[in-house]
Scaffold this motif. Structure first.
Motif, PDB file in Angstrom:
ATOM      1  N   LYS A 230      58.388  69.461  89.821  1.00  0.00           N
ATOM      2  CA  LYS A 230      59.667  69.886  89.255  1.00  0.00           C
ATOM      3  C   LYS A 230      60.279  68.784  88.389  1.00  0.00           C
ATOM      4  CE  LYS A 230      60.735  72.980  93.121  1.00  0.00           C
ATOM      5  NZ  LYS A 230      61.561  73.165  94.340  1.00  0.00           N
ATOM      6  N   VAL A 231      60.162  67.532  88.842  1.00  0.00           N
ATOM      7  CA  VAL A 231      60.749  66.410  88.106  1.00  0.00           C
ATOM      8  C   VAL A 231      59.957  66.109  86.839  1.00  0.00           C
ATOM      9  CG1 VAL A 231      61.237  63.933  88.185  1.00  0.00           C
ATOM     10  CG2 VAL A 231      61.761  65.363  90.167  1.00  0.00           C
ATOM     11  N   MET A 232      58.624  66.086  86.954  1.00  0.00           N
ATOM     12  CA  MET A 232      57.776  65.653  85.845  1.00  0.00           C
ATOM     13  C   MET A 232      57.326  66.792  84.938  1.00  0.00           C
ATOM     14  SD  MET A 232      57.850  62.483  86.467  1.00  0.00           S
ATOM     15  CE  MET A 232      56.704  61.912  85.227  1.00  0.00           C
ATOM     16  N   GLY A 233      57.454  68.029  85.441  1.00  0.00           N
ATOM     17  CA  GLY A 233      57.052  69.165  84.628  1.00  0.00           C
ATOM     18  C   GLY A 233      55.568  69.460  84.660  1.00  0.00           C
ATOM     19  N   GLU A 234      54.834  68.776  85.519  1.00  0.00           N
ATOM     20  CA  GLU A 234      53.401  69.004  85.662  1.00  0.00           C
ATOM     21  C   GLU A 234      52.965  68.568  87.055  1.00  0.00           C
ATOM     22  OE1 GLU A 234      51.566  66.634  82.675  1.00  0.00           O
ATOM     23  OE2 GLU A 234      51.955  64.737  83.698  1.00  0.00           O
ATOM     24  N   PRO A 235      51.878  69.147  87.576  1.00  0.00           N
ATOM     25  CA  PRO A 235      51.412  68.768  88.920  1.00  0.00           C
ATOM     26  C   PRO A 235      50.934  67.325  88.945  1.00  0.00           C
ATOM     27  CG  PRO A 235      50.433  70.847  88.188  1.00  0.00           C
ATOM     28  CD  PRO A 235      51.092  70.240  86.991  1.00  0.00           C
ATOM     29  N   PHE A 236      50.970  66.730  90.107  1.00  0.00           N
ATOM     30  CA  PHE A 236      50.457  65.374  90.278  1.00  0.00           C
ATOM     31  C   PHE A 236      48.938  65.393  90.130  1.00  0.00           C
ATOM     32  CE2 PHE A 236      48.814  61.843  92.825  1.00  0.00           C
ATOM     33  CZ  PHE A 236      49.540  60.791  92.299  1.00  0.00           C
TER      34      PHE A 236
END
Length: 203
Positions: A182-188
């Motif tokens: 949610k914070v980065m806009g992409e999965p880890f």
């Protein structure tokens, strides 16, 4: 207040509120001081008004002077399946000891936890407590399980869920990965971490 590598640490400060403007977070206030920010990542305790209660957890924290009987080693993880004890939720038993530096020798620390289903939460731990053998001291704590409201996502406040009854941190890890996305806009991307570890090992 300390500033390190562009971050501000407000140490030994009593939290007051998350500061909002036009529906977006702009800072965190503590003892009259405001640390400005564009995003806040926190647990439900800092934003209870932006969370909903979805249940409760009952925990028994037990001090022992022996390992759990019939179990080898100084640490233990036991899951009592719900269908074996006529419940809707599993019962979790975790034990660590002085060898892990969590207690003074010769003490062991055991935690028994489950999701509350009745009006007598302590009795719901009986199957787990019965596995521990003699208990020197026992402390009970019932905690609410809080989850962030969906509407919070548009405010740049990212709130974790409360710890549930599990003692293996699987759900907590999933929650952390969800917040990261949610914070980065992409999965880890675990592959990036793996490649870095491989490079380190080569050197």
């Amino acid at each position: 207040t300390q500033s390190t590598w562009g971050g501000t640490y407000m140490l030994d400060k009593k939290f007051e509120e998350i500061v909002m403007e036009d529906g977006k977070v702009v800072g965190v206030k503590a003892e009259g001081e405001i640390a400005k920010c564009k995003q806040v990542i926190c647990d439900p305790g800092y934003a209870t008004d932006k969370c909903k209660k979805v249940g409760s957890v009952i925990r028994a924290i037990c001090i022992l002077t022996h390992p759990i009987p019939n179990v080898a080693g100084n640490s233990t993880q036991i899951i009592i399946p719900q269908n074996q004890v006529g419940r809707k939720h599993d019962i979790y038993v975790c034990s660590v000891s002085y060898t892990h530096n969590v207690s003074a020798k010769p003490n062991y620390l055991a935690i028994v936890a489950t999701t509350v289903e009745t009006n007598d939460p302590r009795s719901e731990l009986a199957y787990g407590l019965n596995l521990l053998g003699p208990i020197d001291q026992i402390f009970f704590k019932e905690s609410s399980i809080l989850e962030p409201l969906e509407s919070v996502n548009n405010s740049n406040i990212f709130i974790s869920s409360s710890y549930d009854a599990t003692t293996h941190f699987e759900t907590t890890c999933r929650d952390v990965l969800s917040i990261y996305e949610k914070v980065m806009g992409e999965p880890f991307d675990f592959k990036k971490v793996q490649s870095k570890l491989e490079i380190t090992d080569e050197h």
